[in-house]
Design an enzyme around this catalytic site. Structure first.
Site, PDB file in Angstrom:
ATOM      1  CG  HIS A   1      -1.977  -1.054   1.143  1.00  0.00           C
ATOM      2  ND1 HIS A   1      -3.095  -0.921   0.360  1.00  0.00           N
ATOM      3  CD2 HIS A   1      -2.074  -2.276   1.744  1.00  0.00           C
ATOM      4  CE1 HIS A   1      -3.843  -2.008   0.478  1.00  0.00           C
ATOM      5  NE2 HIS A   1      -3.243  -2.855   1.306  1.00  0.00           N
TER       6      HIS A   1
ATOM      7  CB  SER B   1      -4.897  -4.258   5.437  1.00  0.00           C
ATOM      8  OG  SER B   1      -4.455  -3.399   4.428  1.00  0.00           O
TER       9      SER B   1
ATOM     10  CB  CYS C   1       4.076 -27.888 -12.386  1.00  0.00           C
ATOM     11  SG  CYS C   1       2.756 -26.687 -12.625  1.00  0.00           S
TER      12      CYS C   1
ATOM     13  CB  CYS D   1       2.280 -31.365 -11.362  1.00  0.00           C
ATOM     14  SG  CYS D   1       1.565 -30.107 -10.303  1.00  0.00           S
TER      15      CYS D   1
END
Lengths: 474, 414
Positions: free
Chosen positions: A49, A336, A398, A440
């Protein structure tokens, strides 16, 4: 006896450990889960932020600004992808005044580069912006980072510099011992340290209580998210917010550092820690996200999940020595902008502790960690040199995220080592793509078995009793 | 490195295409396969029923694959295993990666045969937790058939795709209790014979117009909540029922794996999620062909082989004669038809053209109608269903003068 025990291996605990290792201190991190980044650090918006949102004069504002300033260098040192993609807070008709107020607050907090952009410029910056958005607050210092990637890297760097990590250590009691505290875990293990730092996230109220400190309450607020496939990567460039309300910053839409698009979070008060997602949550996300952007490709959703923000009853960060108990430092209530603040919180806590213990600088501290994505950022020629030395880097495991066997092996042999399917996933992205581990998973399962000599029924998704195979061998 | 023909994928489509191209005279063929052995997904499909259409006998998946592997070996066709194609361009450059490094092959023709993947549970946005014990049906099949491990003991299956149906039987045979199969649509997407042989024969209930609305369990799955849905697929409140289980299998659709194709900028069909092709299975990029499940998802491998042979032969023709002059006309999906393949037809072709299509809903006593060519042609079908691909064959005389064809399916008037 350790000098410092950090309780909790989320992003805050990881940065505390890393910053403590810049001093001449013996450090251990005690984590109740079987891997780092198991709580809020695993599932959040991944936003760095700018700092215009926190109330002026709050600890949130202070650490947000400081963390934002540090993030670039920290991520360079730790080899974590960080992009200053900038953020936009959208305002509709009649909301100009609120937007102006946010701008003023940002200026007061010391955020640089802020400006208000009109519809035309906004549409040029984000062609898919919702029709209703008339203007926006543009914060060029806003950024994105992978939250668990940052946590793993910070913890790994702390460990590379000598910090110890005790996973599966759920502290159930604390008792005074000569020169410090002894922590007892549910497993029977103990740890002793001169100072304890409480970074236990949602559990930090309980941890404080073990020390007889009941000075704050921690609440849980769930946030649900939807993650869209990387093929939607170009849909949005900036982090798109609506105007904040009392309930928080609301649903945002952002590119992620790995190139996906993330939409969320909702905000649901909870009696206890719970990461289940709700059907209404999806409806809520869809409805609110449409106020930010038009034609959001929700059909490209690859997964949905929820994280829990642990907030304090002070509605600000708690970063202080316990008044009730000698030798306990709290870094709690880190909601946050906690991810953004983490490097600054760690530096601050470490400084306090080092001063208290009279510790000098650690002259051998190496701040640099090899990037987790080092292999994939090489040119084909450079990759060929690596493959010539280590052929496992030529073997794709993967296919959606093109993760090689070499990267997976490294994830098990690099601090902090991966021991579970999710541990591999968070470190390498194996299983994080569009097929969501369909192809995977058995391969990664095999690799874990052979690396750790596990039986079929011992491999877990994310530790504890999350066994992958529950029906035995045939 | 230069090769005449590079085939991406060594599953049933890639192998059949390679053999067909060889038999038409192409000798410089390279099949690139990402796994350690050719055969593709058939390697884990140990049930029988493969080959009934093509060979008039019932084989297991590995047996079916082996026939093609043997034929490829007989012809000494090179199959490069453990090699992953990382990039394709519309200039037919194929970049590969394996334990020896990264290298680019300049091909004169390319056949795409990458197959498909299962639609993941993540795409479904199911409420609840995300514990261990959630598998796509194919992943569970791999654990059971190739690893010899049983993912769980009490199972609920979401989606009635063929792999889910097959796994309902397979898990039951290995000692698990399969509680039910839930299908959100009013009809199964699987083959009728699989519903009979995999569910009915074992007393496993199939709940049509039902879905899982919540997954429960912290570390491992502990149960699911199943509810009936309305015609818009929205759960109906009050119909919820809890099933205690430790495993959920998802069989909710297959998606052609066209990431390489997209990277090469070759246009895809929004409906099939595969390339748009002509009768030769040539894509909109010259000299690049596609076949098998990467082109559109098939129910039966027999038709994959057939399609791959078309692509392989056409690639050979292209290699020897260059791009043929074609008069391509569009083939459209009409009423009750979800798609027709190929999407374009060479009206100048001298050979009969087979059109494959799927219907949007089950119809009994159906009439397949083709329009746009020489009059209207009709075929009667006793029953058609979305889970079963249909086909018809048109003689060249029918489409020679046509500007476009349209295939529709109608319910026969009594």
């Amino acid at each position: 006896m350790y000098d410092v025990a950090v309780i909790g291996a989320g992003v805050v605990g990881a940065f505390c450990a890393r910053e403590l290792k810049k001093y001449d201190l013996d450090v251990v991190v005690a984590e109740s889960a079987d891997d780092v980044a198991a709580g809020a650090s695993r599932a959040n918006s991944g936003i760095v932020h700018a700092g215009f949102d926190a109330p002026a004069g709050s600890l949130k504002a202070k650490f947000n600004l400081e963390g934002n300033r540090l993030m670039e260098e920290v991520c360079r040192e730790l080899g974590v992808k960080f992009y200053r993609n900038g953020s936009l807070v959208l305002a509709g008709k009649g909301q100009e005044e609120q937007l102006r107020a946010l701008f003023e607050r940002g200026i007061q907090n010391g955020v640089t580069g802020l400006r208000i952009v009109g519809r035309e410029e906004l549409a040029a910056m984000e062609p898919n912006v919702a029709e209703g958005a008339q203007s926006a607050l543009y914060a060029p210092t806003g950024g994105i980072v992978c939250p668990y990637g940052l946590t793993i890297a910070a913890m790994g760097n702390a460990m590379d510099n000598g910090a110890a990590l005790e996973c599966g250590f759920k502290a159930v009691s604390a008792e005074r011992c000569k020169g410090g505290w002894t922590l007892h875990a549910a497993s029977g293990k103990t740890l002793s340290a001169r100072i304890v730092i409480n970074c236990a996230g949602y559990g930090s109220e309980q941890v404080a209580a073990l020390f007889g400190d009941s000075s704050f309450r921690i609440g849980a607020r769930k946030g649900e998210y939807m993650l869209l496939d990387r093929s939607c990567g170009g849909f949005v460039r900036h982090t798109m917010f609506s105007l904040p309300t009392a309930a928080g910053k609301g649903v945002l839409l952002t590119p992620t550092a790995d190139g996906n698009v993330l939409v969320g979070p909702t905000s649901v008060e909870q009696a206890e820690y719970d990461t289940s997602v709700r059907r209404e949550g999806f409806d809520d996300i869809r409805a609110k996200a449409c106020l930010l952007m038009k034609d959001i490709p929700f059909s490209q959703t690859i997964t949905s999940f929820a994280g829990v923000r642990a907030y304090s009853d002070r509605h600000d960060f708690i970063v202080e020595w316990s008044a009730a108990c000698e030798g306990l430092f709290h870094v709690a209530g880190i909601e946050s902008p906690g991810l953004t603040s983490a490097p600054a919180l760690g530096a601050y806590a470490a400084k306090q502790v080092a001063e208290k213990l009279g510790a000098g600088k650690n002259s051998t501290f190496d701040p640099v960690r090899r990037p987790q994505h080092w292999f994939r950022s090489l040119t084909d020629e450079e990759k060929n040199e690596v493959i010539a030395r280590r052929p496992e880097y030529g073997k794709i495991v993967c296919r959606c995220e093109e993760v090689t066997l070499g990267e997976i092996v490294d994830a098990m042999r690099t601090n902090p080592p991966a021991r579970t399917l999710d541990g591999i996933k968070l470190r390498t992205r194996a299983g994080m793509g569009r097929c969501q581990s369909g192809f995977c998973q058995p391969g990664v399962f095999d690799i874990l078995r052979s690396e750790y000599g596990l039986q079929a029924d011992e491999v877990t998704k994310n530790g504890g009793k999350s066994f992958v195979i529950a029906g035995g061998e045939l | 490195m230069k090769r005449d023909l590079v085939i991406i994928g060594g599953g049933p489509a890639g192998l059949a295409a390679a053999i067909a191209a060889y038999d038409k005279g192409v000798r410089d063929i390279l099949v690139v396969e990402r796994e350690s052995r050719p055969g593709g997904i058939l390697k884990q499909c140990i049930h029988n029923g493969f080959g009934l259409t093509r060979f008039k006998e019932s084989m297991t998946g590995p047996e079916y694959a082996q026939r093609f592997i043997d034929e490829a070996e007989k012809r000494k066709i090179e199959i490069l295993t453990d090699t992953f194609v990382t990039r394709l361009t519309d200039k037919k450059e194929v970049t590969c990666m394996n334990e020896r490094g990264i290298f680019t092959i300049q091909a004169r023709a390319v056949i795409l045969a990458m197959g498909c993947r299962e639609r993941s549970k993540g795409a479904l946005n199911i409420a609840g937790t995300r514990p261990a014990g959630l598998f796509s049906a194919g992943t569970a099949q791999k654990y059971v058939n190739l690893y010899g491990m049983l993912p769980g003991k009490r199972v609920v299956i979401l989606g009635s795709g063929d792999i889910g149906l097959i796994m309902a039987r397979r898990m039951t045979l290995e000692g698990a209790k399969v509680l039910c199969v839930c299908e959100i649509r009013p009809h199964s997407s699987g083959l009728r014979r699989n519903i009979a042989q995999c569910l009915d024969d074992f007393g496993i209930p199939l709940y049509l117009q039902h879905t899982i609305v919540e997954i429960r369990g912290k570390e491992r799955v502990e149960g699911v909540v199943v509810a009936a849905v309305d015609k818009d697929k929205r759960p109906i409140a009050g119909t919820e029922k809890v099933f205690e289980c430790d495993t959920v299998l998802f069989s909710v659709g297959l998606i052609p794996e066209n990431e390489l194709t997209k990277g090469a900028g070759i246009p895809l069909d929004g409906r099939t999620k595969g390339c748009t092709v002509d009768g030769d299975r040539e894509t909109q990029a010259e000299g690049i062909f596609a076949c098998g499940n990467v082109l559109h998802v098939h129910d039966l491998v027999d038709f994959v082989s057939e399609e791959a042979e078309i692509a392989g032969s056409a690639a050979a023709e292209y290699l020897f004669g260059g791009e043929r002059q074609k008069r391509l006309i569009p083939v459209q999906a009409g009423q009750n038809v979800s798609y027709v393949l190929p999407q374009r037809l060479d009206a100048a072709s001298e050979s009969p053209q087979k059109l494959y299509f799927r219907v949007t809903g089950a119809i009994k006593n159906a009439v397949v109608r083709v329009e746009g060519g020489d009059g209207v042609r009709e075929w009667k079908k006793i029953a058609v269903a979305p889970g079963e691909m249909e086909h018809i064959t048109l003689p060249p005389a029918y489409f020679r003068e046509a500007e476009g064809l349209c295939v529709s399916v109608l319910a026969q008037e009594a």
